[in-house]
Design a protein around this motif. Structure first.
Motif, PDB file in Angstrom:
ATOM      1  N   VAL A 100      15.391  24.435 -13.074  1.00  0.00           N
ATOM      2  CA  VAL A 100      14.380  23.560 -12.476  1.00  0.00           C
ATOM      3  C   VAL A 100      15.103  22.459 -11.710  1.00  0.00           C
ATOM      4  CG1 VAL A 100      12.633  24.010 -14.252  1.00  0.00           C
ATOM      5  CG2 VAL A 100      14.257  22.130 -14.567  1.00  0.00           C
ATOM      6  N   SER A 101      14.378  21.785 -10.842  1.00  0.00           N
ATOM      7  CA  SER A 101      14.973  20.691 -10.083  1.00  0.00           C
ATOM      8  C   SER A 101      14.974  19.417 -10.939  1.00  0.00           C
ATOM      9  CB  SER A 101      14.182  20.455  -8.795  1.00  0.00           C
ATOM     10  OG  SER A 101      12.890  19.981  -9.120  1.00  0.00           O
ATOM     11  N   TYR A 102      15.745  18.420 -10.506  1.00  0.00           N
ATOM     12  CA  TYR A 102      15.737  17.142 -11.215  1.00  0.00           C
ATOM     13  C   TYR A 102      14.352  16.499 -11.150  1.00  0.00           C
ATOM     14  CZ  TYR A 102      20.738  17.047 -12.173  1.00  0.00           C
ATOM     15  OH  TYR A 102      21.973  17.318 -12.684  1.00  0.00           O
ATOM     16  N   GLU A 103      13.629  16.688 -10.038  1.00  0.00           N
ATOM     17  CA  GLU A 103      12.278  16.116  -9.918  1.00  0.00           C
ATOM     18  C   GLU A 103      11.345  16.754 -10.953  1.00  0.00           C
ATOM     19  OE1 GLU A 103      14.110  17.223  -7.407  1.00  0.00           O
ATOM     20  OE2 GLU A 103      14.592  15.275  -6.493  1.00  0.00           O
ATOM     21  N   GLU A 104      11.432  18.082 -11.105  1.00  0.00           N
ATOM     22  CA  GLU A 104      10.594  18.761 -12.099  1.00  0.00           C
ATOM     23  C   GLU A 104      10.980  18.337 -13.517  1.00  0.00           C
ATOM     24  OE1 GLU A 104       9.533  23.066 -10.149  1.00  0.00           O
ATOM     25  OE2 GLU A 104      11.647  22.657 -10.580  1.00  0.00           O
ATOM     26  N   ALA A 105      12.258  18.156 -13.746  1.00  0.00           N
ATOM     27  CA  ALA A 105      12.720  17.727 -15.073  1.00  0.00           C
ATOM     28  C   ALA A 105      12.192  16.335 -15.406  1.00  0.00           C
ATOM     29  CB  ALA A 105      14.245  17.752 -15.123  1.00  0.00           C
ATOM     30  N   ILE A 106      12.237  15.439 -14.441  1.00  0.00           N
ATOM     31  CA  ILE A 106      11.733  14.078 -14.682  1.00  0.00           C
ATOM     32  C   ILE A 106      10.214  14.109 -14.899  1.00  0.00           C
ATOM     33  CG2 ILE A 106      11.343  11.841 -13.555  1.00  0.00           C
ATOM     34  CD1 ILE A 106      14.150  12.165 -12.332  1.00  0.00           C
ATOM     35  N   ASP A 107       9.488  14.911 -14.124  1.00  0.00           N
ATOM     36  CA  ASP A 107       8.032  15.041 -14.326  1.00  0.00           C
ATOM     37  C   ASP A 107       7.723  15.473 -15.758  1.00  0.00           C
ATOM     38  OD1 ASP A 107       7.568  14.329 -11.728  1.00  0.00           O
ATOM     39  OD2 ASP A 107       7.267  16.386 -10.993  1.00  0.00           O
ATOM     40  N   TYR A 108       8.468  16.463 -16.245  1.00  0.00           N
ATOM     41  CA  TYR A 108       8.247  16.975 -17.604  1.00  0.00           C
ATOM     42  C   TYR A 108       8.547  15.890 -18.645  1.00  0.00           C
ATOM     43  CZ  TYR A 108       8.843  19.857 -21.796  1.00  0.00           C
ATOM     44  OH  TYR A 108       8.750  20.370 -23.058  1.00  0.00           O
ATOM     45  N   ALA A 109       9.682  15.181 -18.451  1.00  0.00           N
ATOM     46  CA  ALA A 109      10.067  14.137 -19.411  1.00  0.00           C
ATOM     47  C   ALA A 109       9.023  13.018 -19.443  1.00  0.00           C
ATOM     48  CB  ALA A 109      11.435  13.575 -19.048  1.00  0.00           C
ATOM     49  N   LYS A 166      10.795  22.763 -33.144  1.00  0.00           N
ATOM     50  CA  LYS A 166       9.338  22.939 -33.103  1.00  0.00           C
ATOM     51  C   LYS A 166       8.663  22.027 -32.085  1.00  0.00           C
ATOM     52  CE  LYS A 166       8.996  24.045 -38.048  1.00  0.00           C
ATOM     53  NZ  LYS A 166       8.567  23.504 -39.368  1.00  0.00           N
ATOM     54  N   ILE A 167       9.291  20.888 -31.767  1.00  0.00           N
ATOM     55  CA  ILE A 167       8.637  19.889 -30.914  1.00  0.00           C
ATOM     56  C   ILE A 167       9.291  19.887 -29.529  1.00  0.00           C
ATOM     57  CG2 ILE A 167       8.054  18.440 -32.897  1.00  0.00           C
ATOM     58  CD1 ILE A 167      10.465  16.670 -32.210  1.00  0.00           C
ATOM     59  N   PRO A 168       8.641  19.318 -28.523  1.00  0.00           N
ATOM     60  CA  PRO A 168       9.296  19.187 -27.220  1.00  0.00           C
ATOM     61  C   PRO A 168      10.529  18.291 -27.333  1.00  0.00           C
ATOM     62  CG  PRO A 168       6.934  18.747 -27.063  1.00  0.00           C
ATOM     63  CD  PRO A 168       7.269  18.779 -28.512  1.00  0.00           C
ATOM     64  N   THR A 169      11.688  18.844 -27.076  1.00  0.00           N
ATOM     65  CA  THR A 169      12.943  18.098 -27.190  1.00  0.00           C
ATOM     66  C   THR A 169      13.667  18.117 -25.846  1.00  0.00           C
ATOM     67  OG1 THR A 169      13.171  18.622 -29.542  1.00  0.00           O
ATOM     68  CG2 THR A 169      15.165  17.991 -28.375  1.00  0.00           C
ATOM     69  N   ILE A 170      13.941  16.934 -25.337  1.00  0.00           N
ATOM     70  CA  ILE A 170      14.623  16.794 -24.041  1.00  0.00           C
ATOM     71  C   ILE A 170      16.050  16.330 -24.308  1.00  0.00           C
ATOM     72  CG2 ILE A 170      14.605  15.597 -21.826  1.00  0.00           C
ATOM     73  CD1 ILE A 170      11.513  15.096 -22.535  1.00  0.00           C
ATOM     74  N   ASP A 220      23.049   9.295 -15.857  1.00  0.00           N
ATOM     75  CA  ASP A 220      21.939   9.202 -16.819  1.00  0.00           C
ATOM     76  C   ASP A 220      21.220   7.871 -16.683  1.00  0.00           C
ATOM     77  OD1 ASP A 220      23.951   7.647 -17.887  1.00  0.00           O
ATOM     78  OD2 ASP A 220      24.201   8.808 -19.713  1.00  0.00           O
ATOM     79  N   THR A 221      21.930   6.833 -16.196  1.00  0.00           N
ATOM     80  CA  THR A 221      21.284   5.535 -15.982  1.00  0.00           C
ATOM     81  C   THR A 221      20.190   5.658 -14.931  1.00  0.00           C
ATOM     82  OG1 THR A 221      23.425   4.489 -16.445  1.00  0.00           O
ATOM     83  CG2 THR A 221      21.719   3.104 -15.495  1.00  0.00           C
ATOM     84  N   SER A 222      20.513   6.292 -13.795  1.00  0.00           N
ATOM     85  CA  SER A 222      19.522   6.401 -12.712  1.00  0.00           C
ATOM     86  C   SER A 222      18.358   7.305 -13.124  1.00  0.00           C
ATOM     87  CB  SER A 222      20.186   6.918 -11.437  1.00  0.00           C
ATOM     88  OG  SER A 222      20.658   8.252 -11.628  1.00  0.00           O
ATOM     89  N   LEU A 223      18.645   8.378 -13.858  1.00  0.00           N
ATOM     90  CA  LEU A 223      17.571   9.279 -14.290  1.00  0.00           C
ATOM     91  C   LEU A 223      16.637   8.583 -15.281  1.00  0.00           C
ATOM     92  CD1 LEU A 223      19.720  12.504 -14.780  1.00  0.00           C
ATOM     93  CD2 LEU A 223      17.980  12.152 -13.027  1.00  0.00           C
ATOM     94  N   LEU A 224      17.222   7.850 -16.206  1.00  0.00           N
ATOM     95  CA  LEU A 224      16.391   7.168 -17.206  1.00  0.00           C
ATOM     96  C   LEU A 224      15.591   6.030 -16.568  1.00  0.00           C
ATOM     97  CD1 LEU A 224      16.210   8.010 -20.150  1.00  0.00           C
ATOM     98  CD2 LEU A 224      17.627   6.066 -20.740  1.00  0.00           C
ATOM     99  N   GLU A 225      16.177   5.384 -15.558  1.00  0.00           N
ATOM    100  CA  GLU A 225      15.431   4.345 -14.827  1.00  0.00           C
ATOM    101  C   GLU A 225      14.175   4.931 -14.197  1.00  0.00           C
ATOM    102  OE1 GLU A 225      18.574   0.938 -13.280  1.00  0.00           O
ATOM    103  OE2 GLU A 225      18.292   2.760 -12.091  1.00  0.00           O
ATOM    104  N   GLN A 226      14.304   6.126 -13.609  1.00  0.00           N
ATOM    105  CA  GLN A 226      13.145   6.770 -12.984  1.00  0.00           C
ATOM    106  C   GLN A 226      12.077   7.096 -14.023  1.00  0.00           C
ATOM    107  OE1 GLN A 226      14.063   9.917 -10.038  1.00  0.00           O
ATOM    108  NE2 GLN A 226      16.203   9.347 -10.298  1.00  0.00           N
TER     109      GLN A 226
END
Length: 434
Positions: free
Chosen positions: A65-74, A361-365, A416-422
Motif C-alpha cells: 500500500v502507499s504511505y497515504e493509504e497507510a496513514i488513512d488506515y492508522a 486479534k486486534i488491529p495492530t500497526i 517516523d516523526t513526519s509520519l506520526l505528525e501527519q
C-alpha cells in the motif's frame, strides 16, 4: 566513489558511541570502524533488510500500500479505538516520542515504552530513594573500582569497558588498566566475569540477600552474618566490602539480571542504599545499564509531558500511572486493548504468549524499517527512515546525556516523526470537527 563519514553516532544501544567512522561506496555503507560487532551489523545489514514500503494484511496475504493509504488506515483505527495502546518508542528519537505522548492524550490511550519490561523496577526504586548517579565521563576519568551486577557488558554493551571503565584511559590515573579493580556479581560465569578482579557467584534470586549482607558488613556488623549468604561465602563478602570501602571512586552498574529477578525493584532499592552506605566512607555512584538506544529519552520525554516516566494511561482524561496495571504487558494480558500502535520495537519476540495472541486479534500497526516477529502479528507495517542513518534527532545516553544523532544518507524513506505528525494532525482535526 568512496566517502568517509566521521563522528557518526551508533543507534544500537544505550552507549550511543559517537566516534563511528562510516565508509560509503557509491552511497552504500561498505565499511564501519570503531563500532562493536552489534553496532557494525546495525549499519552493514541495514540496506538489504528493509521493507520497500508499507504492507497491509488482506486475509492470508500481504499487499503493498502507499504511505497515504497507510496513514488513512492508522488514523481510522486509532481515532475509533476505545482502549488504544501505544507501545515501544525506545528506538525513536525524542521528537517522535513527544508526538506519541501527545497522540496518546488526544485519543485517550496508554503510552508505554520498553522500560516496563527492562528497567521499570529501577525507576520505581529511584522514585523511592533517589539516584546517586554521575556521567560516564566521570566514571571514565575517576573510578578506580567498578562493579557490574547482573549485567554482562562484553556481550550486551561491548564498548562500555573500552570507552568508560576497565580498558579506558583516565585523566586522573597513570595506568588506569592496572590501577582499576572490576567486581562482577552474577549467577553464572559470563564473559565479563572472566576479566574480573573478583567474581561473586550467587544463587538465582539471591541479590537482595547479598546486598543486605554487604550493607551489614559495611555498617560494622559482620559478626551477625552467617557463613554462607545466597551461595556466597562470608569471607568473600568481607573481602568485597573491603575493596569497596578502600575505593577512592567507585561505580556500580546493574542490568536486567537484577531488575527482572525475584525482588525486582526492591533489589534496586537495596543496591542504591548499599551505595549510600559506601558514601559514608568514600565516593560511590550507581547507574543502570540501559539497553535500547533511546529508552532513557522516552522516560525523560514522557515525564516532561505527563509527569510519569512510562505506562501513562490517559483514558480518564488525565495522566494516570500504575505499573502492574497500566503497563503494556498487563493491558494485553487482560485483553483490554482494542487497537495497538507499536513503535520501533518487537513485542512479538519478547512478550508472553497471551499478549502476542491478543495483538494478533486486534488491529495492530507496526512502525519498523525491518521485518520482525511482530510483523506476523500486525495488520499494517510502515517502514520509516532509520535514526542515525537516514534520519536525525535527539537521543539520551544511558547516563542521561542528550546526544544528537546524525543523518548521513538519504534513502528516500519518510521519518517516523513526519509520519506520526501527519497521523496526529489528522486525528486532531477529526476530533475538532466532532
Amino acid at each position: 566513489m568512496v566517502d568517509n563519514i566521521r563522528h557518526v553516532v551508533c543507534p544500537y544501544c544505550g552507549c550511543l558511541c559517537d566516534d563511528i567512522l562510516i565508509e560509503l561506496t557509491d552511497r552504500k555503507i561498505s565499511g564501519v570502524e570503531n563500532a562493536c560487532t552489534l553496532g557494525a551489523h546495525k549499519f552493514l545489514d541495514d540496506a538489504g533488510n528493509r521493507l520497500k514500503g508499507p504492507i497491509m494484511r488482506k486475509g492470508d496475504q500481504w499487499i503493498d500500500v502507499s504511505y497515504e493509504e497507510a496513514i488513512d488506515y492508522a488514523v481510522q483505527i486509532l481515532s475509533e479505538a476505545d482502549r488504544p495502546l501505544l507501545y515501544g518508542w525506545s528506538g525513536c528519537v525524542t521528537e517522535t516520542q513527544a508526538i506519541g505522548a501527545h497522540l496518546a492524550e488526544l485519543i485517550g490511550g496508554v503510552v508505554d515504552s520498553t522500560t516496563s519490561v527492562c528497567h521499570g523496577p529501577s525507576i520505581l526504586a529511584i522514585q523511592e530513594v533517589g539516584h546517586p548517579g554521575c556521567t560516564l565521563g566521570q566514571v571514565k576519568n575517576r573510578a578506580d573500582t567498578i562493579i557490574y551486577w547482573g549485567s554482562n557488558p562484553i556481550e550486551a554493551h561491548p564498548r562500555h569497558l573500552s570507552r568508560y571503565t576497565n580498558y579506558a584511559d583516565a585523566y586522573f590515573f597513570h595506568n588506569a588498566f592496572r590501577e582499576r579493580k572490576v567486581i562482577v556479581v552474577d549467577v553464572r560465569k559470563t564473559a565479563t566475569a572472566e576479566i574480573a578482579t573478583e567474581y561473586v557467584q550467587l544463587e538465582q534470586g539471591g541479590d537482595y540477600h547479598v546486598l543486605s549482607a554487604l550493607r551489614t558488613i559495611i555498617r560494622g556488623r559482620a559478626d551477625i552474618i552467617p557463613d554462607m549468604v545466597a551461595g556466597v561465602p562470608k569471607s568473600q563478602l568481607i573481602r568485597v566490602a573491603d575493596i569497596c570501602k578502600q575505593a577512592k571512586f567507585g561505580a556500580l552498574f546493574f542490568g536486567v539480571g537484577v531488575t527482572m529477578t525475584g525482588g525486582k525493584y526492591k533489589n534496586i532499592r537495596n543496591a542504591i542504599e548499599f551505595v549510600d552506605e559506601l558514601n559514608r566512607h568514600t565516593k560511590w555512584t550507581i547507574s543502570p545499564m540501559r539497553g535500547h538506544s533511546n529508552v532513557y529519552g522516552s522516560n525523560e520525554v514522557f515525564t516532561w509531558i505527563s509527569g510519569y516516566p512510562f505506562a501513562v494511561d490517559y483514558s480518564r482524561g488525565i495522566a494516570f500511572y500504575n505499573p502492574g496495571e497500566t503497563t503494556a504487558v498487563d493491558i494485553l494480558a487482560r485483553g483490554e486493548a482494542d487497537a495497538a500502535l507499536i513503535m520501533a520495537s518487537d513485542p512479538g519476540a519478547h512478550f508472553p504468549r497471551v499478549c502476542s495472541e491478543h495483538l494478533a486479534k486486534i488491529p495492530t500497526i507496526l512502525f519498523d524499517p525491518y521485518p520482525s516477529a511482530t510483523t506476523h502479528l500486525c495488520t499494517l507495517q510502515i517502514p520509516s527512515a532509520v535514526n542515525g542513518i537516514d534520519a536525525e534527532g535527539t537521543a539520551y545516553r544511558m547516563d542521561g546525556i542528550p546526544i544528537r544523532t546524525r543523518k548521513f544518507l538519504d534513502n528516500g524513506y519518510p521519518t517516523d516523526t513526519s509520519l506520526l505528525e501527519q497521523i496526529y494532525s489528522r486525528i486532531k482535526e477529526l476530533k475538532g470537527n466532532a
